[in-house]
Design a protein around this motif. Structure first.
Motif, PDB file in Angstrom:
ATOM      1  N   ALA A  29      23.446  61.557  48.731  1.00  0.00           N
ATOM      2  CA  ALA A  29      22.588  60.786  47.828  1.00  0.00           C
ATOM      3  C   ALA A  29      23.302  60.506  46.509  1.00  0.00           C
ATOM      4  O   ALA A  29      23.205  59.401  45.952  1.00  0.00           O
ATOM      5  CB  ALA A  29      21.287  61.546  47.577  1.00  0.00           C
ATOM      6  N   GLU A  30      24.024  61.494  46.000  1.00  0.00           N
ATOM      7  CA  GLU A  30      24.758  61.302  44.745  1.00  0.00           C
ATOM      8  C   GLU A  30      25.882  60.288  44.917  1.00  0.00           C
ATOM      9  O   GLU A  30      26.153  59.482  44.020  1.00  0.00           O
ATOM     10  CB  GLU A  30      25.322  62.643  44.268  1.00  0.00           C
ATOM     11  CG  GLU A  30      24.256  63.608  43.754  1.00  0.00           C
ATOM     12  CD  GLU A  30      24.799  65.005  43.514  1.00  0.00           C
ATOM     13  OE1 GLU A  30      24.204  65.730  42.695  1.00  0.00           O
ATOM     14  OE2 GLU A  30      25.808  65.387  44.153  1.00  0.00           O
ATOM     15  N   ARG A  31      26.520  60.307  46.072  1.00  0.00           N
ATOM     16  CA  ARG A  31      27.603  59.350  46.319  1.00  0.00           C
ATOM     17  C   ARG A  31      27.069  57.918  46.324  1.00  0.00           C
ATOM     18  O   ARG A  31      27.718  57.000  45.806  1.00  0.00           O
ATOM     19  CB  ARG A  31      28.298  59.676  47.644  1.00  0.00           C
ATOM     20  CG  ARG A  31      28.988  61.038  47.634  1.00  0.00           C
ATOM     21  CD  ARG A  31      29.666  61.363  48.953  1.00  0.00           C
ATOM     22  NE  ARG A  31      30.148  62.750  48.961  1.00  0.00           N
ATOM     23  CZ  ARG A  31      31.156  63.193  49.689  1.00  0.00           C
ATOM     24  NH1 ARG A  31      31.815  62.359  50.477  1.00  0.00           N
ATOM     25  NH2 ARG A  31      31.515  64.467  49.641  1.00  0.00           N
ATOM     26  N   GLU A  32      25.892  57.764  46.877  1.00  0.00           N
ATOM     27  CA  GLU A  32      25.269  56.440  46.897  1.00  0.00           C
ATOM     28  C   GLU A  32      24.856  56.027  45.487  1.00  0.00           C
ATOM     29  O   GLU A  32      25.103  54.894  45.051  1.00  0.00           O
ATOM     30  CB  GLU A  32      24.046  56.472  47.822  1.00  0.00           C
ATOM     31  CG  GLU A  32      23.332  55.139  47.981  1.00  0.00           C
ATOM     32  CD  GLU A  32      24.134  54.140  48.797  1.00  0.00           C
ATOM     33  OE1 GLU A  32      23.907  52.927  48.618  1.00  0.00           O
ATOM     34  OE2 GLU A  32      25.000  54.570  49.595  1.00  0.00           O
ATOM     35  N   LEU A  33      24.254  56.961  44.756  1.00  0.00           N
ATOM     36  CA  LEU A  33      23.734  56.666  43.424  1.00  0.00           C
ATOM     37  C   LEU A  33      24.841  56.345  42.428  1.00  0.00           C
ATOM     38  O   LEU A  33      24.698  55.442  41.596  1.00  0.00           O
ATOM     39  CB  LEU A  33      22.914  57.861  42.922  1.00  0.00           C
ATOM     40  CG  LEU A  33      22.321  57.761  41.511  1.00  0.00           C
ATOM     41  CD1 LEU A  33      21.297  56.626  41.440  1.00  0.00           C
ATOM     42  CD2 LEU A  33      21.670  59.091  41.118  1.00  0.00           C
ATOM     43  N   PHE A  34      25.961  57.070  42.521  1.00  0.00           N
ATOM     44  CA  PHE A  34      27.030  56.930  41.523  1.00  0.00           C
ATOM     45  C   PHE A  34      28.234  56.131  42.033  1.00  0.00           C
ATOM     46  O   PHE A  34      29.332  56.238  41.483  1.00  0.00           O
ATOM     47  CB  PHE A  34      27.491  58.317  41.061  1.00  0.00           C
ATOM     48  CG  PHE A  34      26.455  59.083  40.288  1.00  0.00           C
ATOM     49  CD1 PHE A  34      26.069  58.682  39.018  1.00  0.00           C
ATOM     50  CD2 PHE A  34      25.836  60.203  40.839  1.00  0.00           C
ATOM     51  CE1 PHE A  34      25.112  59.383  38.304  1.00  0.00           C
ATOM     52  CE2 PHE A  34      24.876  60.914  40.134  1.00  0.00           C
ATOM     53  CZ  PHE A  34      24.506  60.500  38.862  1.00  0.00           C
ATOM     54  N   ASN A  35      28.028  55.341  43.075  1.00  0.00           N
ATOM     55  CA  ASN A  35      29.088  54.457  43.585  1.00  0.00           C
ATOM     56  C   ASN A  35      30.347  55.224  43.974  1.00  0.00           C
ATOM     57  O   ASN A  35      31.475  54.828  43.650  1.00  0.00           O
ATOM     58  CB  ASN A  35      29.434  53.377  42.546  1.00  0.00           C
ATOM     59  CG  ASN A  35      28.270  52.474  42.235  1.00  0.00           C
ATOM     60  OD1 ASN A  35      27.497  52.115  43.134  1.00  0.00           O
ATOM     61  ND2 ASN A  35      28.117  52.102  40.973  1.00  0.00           N
ATOM     62  N   LEU A  36      30.152  56.334  44.677  1.00  0.00           N
ATOM     63  CA  LEU A  36      31.278  57.174  45.087  1.00  0.00           C
ATOM     64  C   LEU A  36      31.587  57.045  46.573  1.00  0.00           C
ATOM     65  O   LEU A  36      32.585  57.604  47.041  1.00  0.00           O
ATOM     66  CB  LEU A  36      30.979  58.643  44.759  1.00  0.00           C
ATOM     67  CG  LEU A  36      30.765  58.978  43.277  1.00  0.00           C
ATOM     68  CD1 LEU A  36      30.342  60.432  43.125  1.00  0.00           C
ATOM     69  CD2 LEU A  36      32.025  58.703  42.474  1.00  0.00           C
ATOM     70  N   THR A  37      30.759  56.336  47.306  1.00  0.00           N
ATOM     71  CA  THR A  37      30.982  56.177  48.742  1.00  0.00           C
ATOM     72  C   THR A  37      32.338  55.514  48.980  1.00  0.00           C
ATOM     73  O   THR A  37      32.654  54.481  48.389  1.00  0.00           O
ATOM     74  CB  THR A  37      29.868  55.327  49.367  1.00  0.00           C
ATOM     75  OG1 THR A  37      28.598  55.940  49.093  1.00  0.00           O
ATOM     76  CG2 THR A  37      30.057  55.209  50.877  1.00  0.00           C
ATOM     77  N   GLY A  38      33.132  56.153  49.820  1.00  0.00           N
ATOM     78  CA  GLY A  38      34.465  55.644  50.116  1.00  0.00           C
ATOM     79  C   GLY A  38      35.544  56.178  49.199  1.00  0.00           C
ATOM     80  O   GLY A  38      36.735  56.073  49.512  1.00  0.00           O
ATOM     81  N   LEU A  39      35.141  56.762  48.063  1.00  0.00           N
ATOM     82  CA  LEU A  39      36.123  57.331  47.139  1.00  0.00           C
ATOM     83  C   LEU A  39      36.416  58.795  47.451  1.00  0.00           C
ATOM     84  O   LEU A  39      37.339  59.381  46.872  1.00  0.00           O
ATOM     85  CB  LEU A  39      35.624  57.213  45.691  1.00  0.00           C
ATOM     86  CG  LEU A  39      35.429  55.794  45.155  1.00  0.00           C
ATOM     87  CD1 LEU A  39      34.949  55.835  43.707  1.00  0.00           C
ATOM     88  CD2 LEU A  39      36.721  54.991  45.262  1.00  0.00           C
ATOM     89  N   LEU A  40      35.622  59.376  48.354  1.00  0.00           N
ATOM     90  CA  LEU A  40      35.778  60.780  48.727  1.00  0.00           C
ATOM     91  C   LEU A  40      35.787  60.906  50.239  1.00  0.00           C
ATOM     92  O   LEU A  40      35.185  60.074  50.939  1.00  0.00           O
ATOM     93  CB  LEU A  40      34.611  61.612  48.159  1.00  0.00           C
ATOM     94  CG  LEU A  40      34.509  61.725  46.639  1.00  0.00           C
ATOM     95  CD1 LEU A  40      33.115  62.208  46.243  1.00  0.00           C
ATOM     96  CD2 LEU A  40      35.575  62.672  46.105  1.00  0.00           C
ATOM     97  N   PRO A  41      36.429  61.937  50.781  1.00  0.00           N
ATOM     98  CA  PRO A  41      36.318  62.187  52.226  1.00  0.00           C
ATOM     99  C   PRO A  41      34.853  62.366  52.616  1.00  0.00           C
ATOM    100  O   PRO A  41      34.024  62.781  51.796  1.00  0.00           O
ATOM    101  CB  PRO A  41      37.110  63.480  52.423  1.00  0.00           C
ATOM    102  CG  PRO A  41      38.033  63.551  51.253  1.00  0.00           C
ATOM    103  CD  PRO A  41      37.296  62.913  50.115  1.00  0.00           C
ATOM    104  N   ALA A  42      34.517  62.092  53.858  1.00  0.00           N
ATOM    105  CA  ALA A  42      33.116  62.021  54.278  1.00  0.00           C
ATOM    106  C   ALA A  42      32.384  63.356  54.178  1.00  0.00           C
ATOM    107  O   ALA A  42      31.183  63.390  53.878  1.00  0.00           O
ATOM    108  CB  ALA A  42      33.033  61.494  55.712  1.00  0.00           C
TER     109      ALA A  42
END
Length: 549
Positions: A29-42
């Protein structure tokens, strides 16, 4: 204390901010909220899993300095992870981020520099000082540690390299007392350096100029302090590693107008007296009965001497009788009243020639440590000299002739500058010496019996003391607040249960010790009227942070 981080940054900017970065522990949820999807391993990790990986890499580092650099890298990437990692391995890692390894980090500061932390108040930029400090005026800063880098531990003048020590020391406030890192600020006052090696080093990061002295120096320090007070009126100001000629002067000038202390003087004195008190309780003696010789006559030695004298006076001795029990030796030998250029803080301990009238001396113009020990017959010997091997076998065996269980504090650090090793001291005294050192040493085995070596580490005092101070919003820090901190630490001494136990506890219970000291100091502050009455334990618990996401 639970802290909820609020931020409007996102994406790569968030990952680059060590205050908020959680790395692989950001939830979906935090990755989605803070535009982190794809910037970190899954995979989403826990902080425990992150710590396991970091500890594995920490163990792979080939040298102690490499371990320090690696931990600094984590601090610069993810503060919460850094504190959790060190918190979980506190006894192993504290010597890496503080003494003795921090000395190496200071020496190599200009060559291992990664990214800036804290503030540099440089003399050439003095007209911008208020603007620089106001960048932090939105923050809830409770503690500022400040240095001018002139006397770093036992290694001397290292200019802006002193920032490494400030950063390491502020980390101890968090690790030992739970003070949130965002509430602390390291400041290096850059007034040049007299270290020729640094001045000739093309990579030196500070102002390439000889140190300011005299009125220019005093005026700049005053500008720094007054600007800090203006922007942070209630801050606790911690002085660190100023030179012999300036440390006491600064403390004397400001201690009655703001909440401040000098750790090299007052913190060292408190932890040293705690070791002495533990030793005296072991042999069932009182401080008023002791004869104490100091090898070293700078701010640390005289700070300990002053601390002891005040306690002796409180226990019934006159000031003159208490000072007569203290003997200080500097570079020119025993301090004498007819010496030129004695500092004001040394003069109370300078001896008259009449005191040595019956001594048979080889050199009356330079009375050395052996002669003093031979004639004075001290019960306590304290080293603050940074002279390696100064406590020789002859000197120690002479001391033992008159003192069955001598108390010996070899406080100089790092280990390479200690006056004597615990191994030698115990061998020369047949295991009878009661010992504490300035840097950590391993346990010794004498006659088949393991003897733990106490470390007179200031981290036993200043984090807990400061936690107590800020929790009750004390306006001043008094001598008796340091005394109760010292007494509280002594109560945790293993020597209370075992006559051959360590004079001071190990680091595994440092958080518990700091809490007890915080309570004692806060109660003393209220008793002395420098803080308002409150529920002390509740106030302290409200200020303790634990490193978790």
């Amino acid at each position: 204390m639970t802290t909820i981080a609020k931020t409007n940054i996102s994406g790569q900017t968030l990952l680059n901010d060590s205050r908020f970065n959680k790395g692989s522990a950001f939830t979906s949820a935090e990755r989605e909220l803070f535009n982190l999807t794809g910037l970190l391993p899954a995979r989403v990790e826990t902080i425990a899993e992150q710590c396991a990986r970091c500890y594995q890499e920490f163990k792979r580092q080939p040298t102690l300095l490499d371990k320090n650099i690696y931990l600094t890298k984590i601090l610069n990437q993810n503060e919460t992870l850094f504190y959790k990692l060190v918190y979980d391995h506190v006894a192993e890692m504290l010597p890496i981020i503080y003494t003795p390894v921090v000395s190496e980090a200071v020496e190599h500061f200009n060559h291992i520099f990664q990214r800036p932390r804290g503030l540099f108040l440089s003399y050439p930029e003095r007209d911008s000082m208020e603007e620089v400090l106001r960048r932090y005026d939105h923050a809830n800063i409770d503690i500022i540690i400040v240095t001018d880098g002139e006397r770093i531990l036992g290694i001397g003048d290292h200019g802006v390299g002193g920032m490494s020590l400030c950063i390491g020391k502020l980390a101890l406030y968090t690790l030992c007392a739970g003070i949130h890192p965002s509430r602390t600020l390291p400041i290096c006052i850059d007034i040049g350096t007299n270290n020729k090696t640094l001045l000739n080093d093309p990579l030196y990061l500070g102002w390439r100029h000889e140190r300011l002295t005299g009125q220019k120096y005093d005026h700049f320090i005053d500008q720094c302090v007054m600007t800090i007070k203006k922007i942070f009126p209630d801050v606790l100001l911690h002085w660190e590693d100023f030179g012999r000629d300036t440390a006491r002067k600064h403390l004397d000038r400001y201690q009655n107008t703001m909440c401040t202390f000098n750790d090299d003087m007052q913190g060292t004195a408190a932890v040293s007296f705690s070791a002495i008190e533990s030793a005296l309780q072991t042999i069932r003696q009182d401080i008023t009965q002791q004869c104490i010789v100091f090898f070293g006559a700078g701010t640390a030695a005289t700070g300990i001497a002053d601390f002891i004298v005040k306690i002796m006076v409180k226990r019934g001795l006159s000031l003159e009788a208490a000072q007569a029990r203290i003997w200080l030796l500097g570079r020119r030998g025993l301090l004498m009243q007819d010496m030129d250029n004695l500092m004001d803080f040394q003069k109370p301990y300078a001896k008259s020639k009449n005191a040595m009238a019956e001594w048979k001396l080889k050199n009356v113009s330079h009375i050395d440590l052996f002669e003093v020990v031979r004639h004075v017959k001290p019960t306590i010997l304290v080293g603050c000299s940074t002279v390696k091997g100064a406590f020789t076998e002859t000197i120690i065996k002479t001391m033992v002739k008159y003192t069955p269980r001598p108390i010996i504090l070899a406080l100089s650090n790092p280990n390479s500058k200690t006056e004597a090793t615990p191994h030698d001291l115990l061998n020369w005294t047949n295991g009878k010496a009661l010992i504490a050192t300035g840097s950590p040493f391993p346990d010794e085995v004498i006659s088949g019996k393991k003897t733990p070596i106490a470390q007179c580490n200031n981290l036993f005092i200043f984090p807990g003391l400061s936690l107590g101070v800020i929790s009750v919003k004390a306006k001043r820090i008094t001598h008796d607040m340091f005394v109760v901190a010292s007494h509280t630490l002594a109560k945790h001494s293993p020597a209370q249960q075992d006559a051959y136990g360590s004079l001071l506890p190990d680091l595994t219970h440092i958080q518990e010790i700091c809490f007890d000291i915080a309570v004692a100091v806060a109660e003393q502050a209220i008793k002395e009227g420098v803080a308002h009455k409150t529920d002390v334990e509740k106030a302290i618990l409200a200020n303790i942070w634990e490193p978790n996401y």
